[in-house]
Scaffold this motif. Structure first.
Motif, mmCIF file in Angstrom:
data_model
loop_
_atom_site.group_PDB
_atom_site.id
_atom_site.type_symbol
_atom_site.label_atom_id
_atom_site.label_comp_id
_atom_site.label_asym_id
_atom_site.label_seq_id
_atom_site.Cartn_x
_atom_site.Cartn_y
_atom_site.Cartn_z
ATOM 1 N N PHE A 173 0.854 -1.184 0.000
ATOM 2 C CA PHE A 173 0.000 0.000 0.000
ATOM 3 C C PHE A 173 0.891 1.234 0.000
ATOM 4 O O PHE A 173 2.071 1.168 0.363
ATOM 5 N N PRO A 174 0.383 2.389 -0.419
ATOM 6 C CA PRO A 174 1.187 3.619 -0.419
ATOM 7 C C PRO A 174 1.620 3.993 0.991
ATOM 8 O O PRO A 174 0.905 3.739 1.964
ATOM 9 N N ASP A 175 2.769 4.633 1.111
ATOM 10 C CA ASP A 175 3.286 5.037 2.420
ATOM 11 C C ASP A 175 2.282 5.887 3.191
ATOM 12 O O ASP A 175 2.150 5.757 4.407
ATOM 13 N N GLU A 176 1.579 6.762 2.468
ATOM 14 C CA GLU A 176 0.676 7.685 3.160
ATOM 15 C C GLU A 176 -0.521 6.977 3.784
ATOM 16 O O GLU A 176 -1.266 7.589 4.563
ATOM 17 N N GLU A 177 -0.728 5.699 3.491
ATOM 18 C CA GLU A 177 -1.811 4.938 4.099
ATOM 19 C C GLU A 177 -1.344 4.098 5.289
ATOM 20 O O GLU A 177 -2.132 3.332 5.848
ATOM 21 N N THR A 178 -0.083 4.238 5.673
ATOM 22 C CA THR A 178 0.471 3.385 6.724
ATOM 23 C C THR A 178 -0.296 3.488 8.036
ATOM 24 O O THR A 178 -0.624 2.482 8.663
ATOM 25 N N ILE A 179 -0.574 4.715 8.466
ATOM 26 C CA ILE A 179 -1.266 4.904 9.739
ATOM 27 C C ILE A 179 -2.672 4.316 9.676
ATOM 28 O O ILE A 179 -3.143 3.714 10.650
ATOM 29 N N GLN A 180 -3.331 4.448 8.544
ATOM 30 C CA GLN A 180 -4.687 3.921 8.406
ATOM 31 C C GLN A 180 -4.691 2.390 8.341
ATOM 32 O O GLN A 180 -5.579 1.748 8.903
ATOM 33 N N ARG A 181 -3.688 1.811 7.680
ATOM 34 C CA ARG A 181 -3.678 0.358 7.467
ATOM 35 C C ARG A 181 -3.194 -0.415 8.692
ATOM 36 O O ARG A 181 -3.580 -1.566 8.885
ATOM 37 N N LEU A 182 -2.344 0.180 9.492
ATOM 38 C CA LEU A 182 -1.756 -0.532 10.626
ATOM 39 C C LEU A 182 -2.318 0.025 11.931
ATOM 40 O O LEU A 182 -1.668 0.783 12.638
ATOM 41 N N GLN A 183 -3.527 -0.339 12.240
ATOM 42 C CA GLN A 183 -4.146 0.089 13.495
ATOM 43 C C GLN A 183 -3.883 -0.971 14.563
ATOM 44 O O GLN A 183 -4.317 -2.121 14.432
ATOM 45 N N LEU A 184 -3.160 -0.591 15.617
ATOM 46 C CA LEU A 184 -2.631 -1.554 16.585
ATOM 47 C C LEU A 184 -3.153 -1.312 17.997
ATOM 48 O O LEU A 184 -2.541 -1.733 18.971
ATOM 49 N N ALA A 185 -4.289 -0.640 18.095
ATOM 50 C CA ALA A 185 -4.873 -0.347 19.410
ATOM 51 C C ALA A 185 -5.458 -1.609 20.042
ATOM 52 O O ALA A 185 -5.880 -2.542 19.353
ATOM 53 N N ARG A 186 -5.492 -1.643 21.378
ATOM 54 C CA ARG A 186 -6.070 -2.761 22.145
ATOM 55 C C ARG A 186 -7.475 -2.385 22.612
ATOM 56 O O ARG A 186 -7.788 -1.194 22.758
ATOM 57 N N ASP A 187 -8.289 -3.394 22.881
ATOM 58 C CA ASP A 187 -9.605 -3.094 23.425
ATOM 59 C C ASP A 187 -9.481 -2.795 24.920
ATOM 60 O O ASP A 187 -8.444 -3.022 25.541
ATOM 61 N N SER A 188 -10.558 -2.288 25.511
ATOM 62 C CA SER A 188 -10.515 -1.820 26.895
ATOM 63 C C SER A 188 -10.229 -2.954 27.880
ATOM 64 O O SER A 188 -9.554 -2.739 28.897
#
Length: 558
Positions: free
Chosen positions: A402-417
Motif C-alpha cells: 500500500f502507499p506510504d501515506e496509508e500506513t497509519i490507516q492500514r496498521l491500526q494496533l490499538a487494544r480493546d478496553s
C-alpha cells in the motif's frame, strides 16, 4: 574622513578578508576609489550567496522528506505566564519536484492544505506557506538586498550574518529578516523573519528555519520553529502560538545502488548442510511463534520503510535494558525475546507489535525519569506476557502493499478496553517487584501532569497507531498510580512532573536514527521554565558532517 565612515570601511575589509575575497598584500594596488572596490567585493559576496541558494533549491527537488508540524495555541496564566490552550498536529511527506505538494499521512486531508485550524485560528494553514519556511522564495539580487551585520558561530560553524530586505518595487509576498551563511561555500544554514505584506486573508507567521550538514557539501532543512506572541489578524483577533516543524527521512527515497546486488553471496551446494533429521522437529507452538514473528517483522519493516519508525539503535538498547530489569525481577522468560523500537512521531503513545515494544519520540521526550519510563514499558510488557497477540494477517505479503501515506490507516494496533485493563493490573505487579517500586510516585506525578493538560492538548494525546494514554481531562492508563502521587506544585521548581517536547531524543534527519541527548541539567529560575509538554524553540548545535566513510551525494557509503 569621518569616524563613522572609517568604521564602515574597516568592517567591510574585515568581512572581505574573512571569506578570502580580498586581494593579497603583494597584489598590484587598484587605482579605483575604495568605495568602488568595496561595492564590487560586496556584490561578489552577494552573488555567491544568491547562487548557492538557487542551487540549494534545485538540489532539494529530488528529496521527499517526512514533515511533521505540531502547533500549540497559548493563553495567559497568572503563575506561568502562558500555557497551552489548544493544539493541532499534521504529518505527511513534502514533495518539491514540481513546486509544492504535501502528501498527508492523515485521513481526510486535501493535497496542498495541511488542515483548517480550529476555532481559535479561523484561517487556513496552507502547504505553500510551509514551503516559504523551507527556503526563501525568489531569492536573488533582482528582489533582495543584503546588509552585512557581523560574524557568529552557530555551534561549530562560523557564519556571516546578513540582514535581508526586499527591493522597493518588489511585488507580492517577500521575506524580511536575517540569514546566517556558512563561511566555506556560502550556503544559508539559518534564516529567520517573516513574509510581508500581512493581509486579512493572507497571514504569515514569524519563523526560525535551520539546515544541517547531513552529508559532505549537503545542507538540508531540518527544523523550523514558529512563534507569534500577540499577533493581530482578521481585524479583531489576536494570535499566540508556537509550533515545531521537523523534517526527516531524506535518504528514504534514494534508490539502492545497483552494485549492492553483486555483493549477494550464493552458497555452493557443498556449503548447504543437510537438515533432514531436524526438518520435522518444529512443534505447533513453535510454528505459531514463527508465524507471529513474521507478521511482527513485516509490520516493523513497513513502518520503517514509510519513515515512521527509527532503525534499531542506541535508544532501543536503553529501552531493552529497562525491559530486561522488569523481566529479571519478575522471573519472566518470554520467547521470542522482547525487543524495543522508537516511533518517530510527536504524539504521546506506546504499543506493542507482537513482542516488540514501540514508544514514540514525543513520549520519550517528556518522561521525567527512568521510573516513569519503566511504568510505560511495564504496561506494554504486560500485554506481551498476557498473550495479547498481533493480528497475524500481517504475515501475508499482500497486506504490506500500500502507499506510504496509508500506513497509519492500514496498521491500526490499538487494544480493546479489556486488554488495557488487564495490562494495567499486570504492569502494577511487575513494578512492585522491580527496582523501580520505591520511585513510582514520580510516575504517578507524570500521570497527574498529563491529566491536568490533556484536555487542552487533544492532538498531543491522540495516538497514531496504539491506544490512548488519556482522553479529555482523564488519564486512562495506569491510573491507580495517581492514588500515591503527590499533588502538583506549580510554583515548586524542584518538582518536575514532565519535560518540554524535544528534551531527550535527537533525530538524524538523513537516516532516521535516534540517540539520547547529552544535556547538562540546568537549574530552573522560576516555575515558568518548567514548560511541561510545551513546544519550545529549536536551536541545534551545527557541525560539519564527519562520516567515518566518505558518502556520495546519494548517501550510499563507498
Amino acid at each position: 574622513m569621518s569616524t563613522r565612515r572609517t568604521q564602515a570601511i574597516a568592517l567591510t575589509l574585515l568581512l572581505l578578508s574573512t571569506i578570502g575575497l580580498w586581494a593579497s598584500e603583494d597584489a598590484r594596488p587598484d587605482t579605483k576609489p575604495v568605495e568602488e572596490q568595496q561595492s564590487a567585493k560586496a556584490n561578489e559576496i552577494a552573488d555567491r550567496i544568491f547562487y548557492r541558494e538557487a542551487k540549494f533549491v534545485q538540489d532539494l527537488r529530488p528529496y521527499t522528506p517526512m514533515v511533521e508540524t505540531y502547533i500549540q495555541n497559548f493563553k495567559g496564566d497568572a503563575e506561568l505566564g502562558q500555557v497551552p490552550s489548544s493544539d493541532k498536529y499534521f504529518i505527511g511527506r513534502l514533495i518539491l519536484k514540481k513546486g509544492i505538494e504535501d502528501v498527508s499521512f492523515q485521513k481526510n486531508m486535501r493535497s496542498g492544505i495541511l488542515d483548517k485550524l480550529n476555532g481559535f485560528y479561523k484561517m487556513n494553514y496552507v502547504a505553500s506557506g510551509f514551503m516559504q519556511m523551507v527556503y526563501i522564495s525568489a531569492f536573488d539580487k533582482q528582489n533582495y538586498d543584503l546588509k552585512y551585520v557581523h560574524q557568529e558561530f552557530l555551534g561549530e560553524i562560523r557564519t556571516l550574518v546578513f540582514d535581508v530586505s526586499a527591493k522597493p518595487k518588489v511585488k507580492g509576498p517577500h521575506f524580511i529578516g536575517r540569514i546566517w551563511v556558512e563561511d566555506q561555500d556560502y550556503t544559508i544554514v539559518r534564516f529567520n523573519g517573516t513574509y510581508l505584506p500581512q493581509r486579512r486573508l493572507n497571514f504569515y507567521f514569524h519563523f526560525d528555519a535551520w539546515r544541517t550538514n547531513m552529508r559532505p557539501g549537503i545542507w538540508l532543512p531540518a527544523f523550523i520553529y514558529t512563534e507569534e506572541s500577540d499577533a493581530k489578524y482578521a481585524l479583531f483577533r489576536k494570535l499566540a502560538m508556537r509550533s515545531q516543524t521537523r523534517l526527516w527521512g531524506y535518504n528514504l527515497k534514494v534508490p539502492v545502488d545497483s552494485d549492492e546486488f553483486t555483493d549477494v553471496r550464493v552458497d555452493s551446494a557443498s556449503d548447504v548442510s543437510d537438515q533432514t533429521d531436524s526438518a520435522n522437529d518444529i512443534t505447533p507452538l513453535e510454528s505459531a511463534h514463527k508465524w507471529e514473528r513474521e507478521a511482527e517483522d513485516d509490520v516493523l519493516e513497513r513502518m520503517q520503510r514509510a519513515g515512521l519508525l527509527a532503525p534499531d539503535g542506541e535508544v532501543s538498547k536503553v529501552l531493552a535494558t529497562v525491559i530486561n530489569n522488569l523481566e529479571i525481577t519478575n522471573k519472566l522468560d518470554i520467547q521470542p525475546e522482547v525487543r524495543a523500537r522508537v516511533l518517530l512521531t510527536t504524539p504521546l503513545e506506546s504499543f506493542t507489535v507482537g513482542h516488540t515494544v514501540i514508544i514514540s519520540r514525543g513520549l520519550l521526550d517528556v518522561l521525567p525519569d527512568e521510573a516513569s519510563l519503566a511504568m510505560v514499558l511495564a504496561h506494554e510488557l504486560a500485554h506481551i506476557s498476557l498473550g495479547h497477540r498481533l493480528n497475524t494477517k500481517y504475515a501475508f505479503g499482500d497486506r504490506m502493499v500500500f502507499p506510504d501515506e496509508e500506513t497509519i490507516q492500514r496498521l491500526q494496533l490499538a487494544r480493546d478496553s479489556h486488554e488495557e485493563e488487564a495490562a494495567d493490573s499486570k504492569a502494577l505487579e511487575f513494578l512492585q517487584n522491580s527496582p523501580y517500586k520505591d520511585k513510582l510516585t514520580t510516575a504517578g506525578l507524570f500521570l497527574r501532569a498529563l491529566e491536568s493538560r490533556s484536555k487542552e492538548l487533544p492532538a498531543l494525546i491522540t495516538p497514531q497507531f496504539g491506544s490512548r494514554m488519556a482522553k479529555g481531562d482523564s488519564v486512562l492508563r495506569m491510573s491507580k498510580l495517581l492514588q500515591s502521587a503527590p499533588a502538583l506544585q506549580i510554583a515548586d521548581t524542584s518538582q518536575i512532573a514532565a519535560l518540554p517536547l524535544g528534551s531527550r531524543i535527537k533525530l538524524d534527519p538523513w537516516d532516521d536514527s535516534v540517540e539520547l541527548k547529552k544535556n547538562k541539567p540546568i537549574a530552573l529560575q522560576s516555575a515558568r521554565e518548567k514548560m511541561e509538554f510545551e513546544v519550545t524553540p529549536m536551536i541545534p548545535h551545527l557541525a560539519r558532517f564527519r562520516g567515518a566513510q566518505v558518502a556520495n551525494a546519494t548517501g550510499n557509503a563507498k
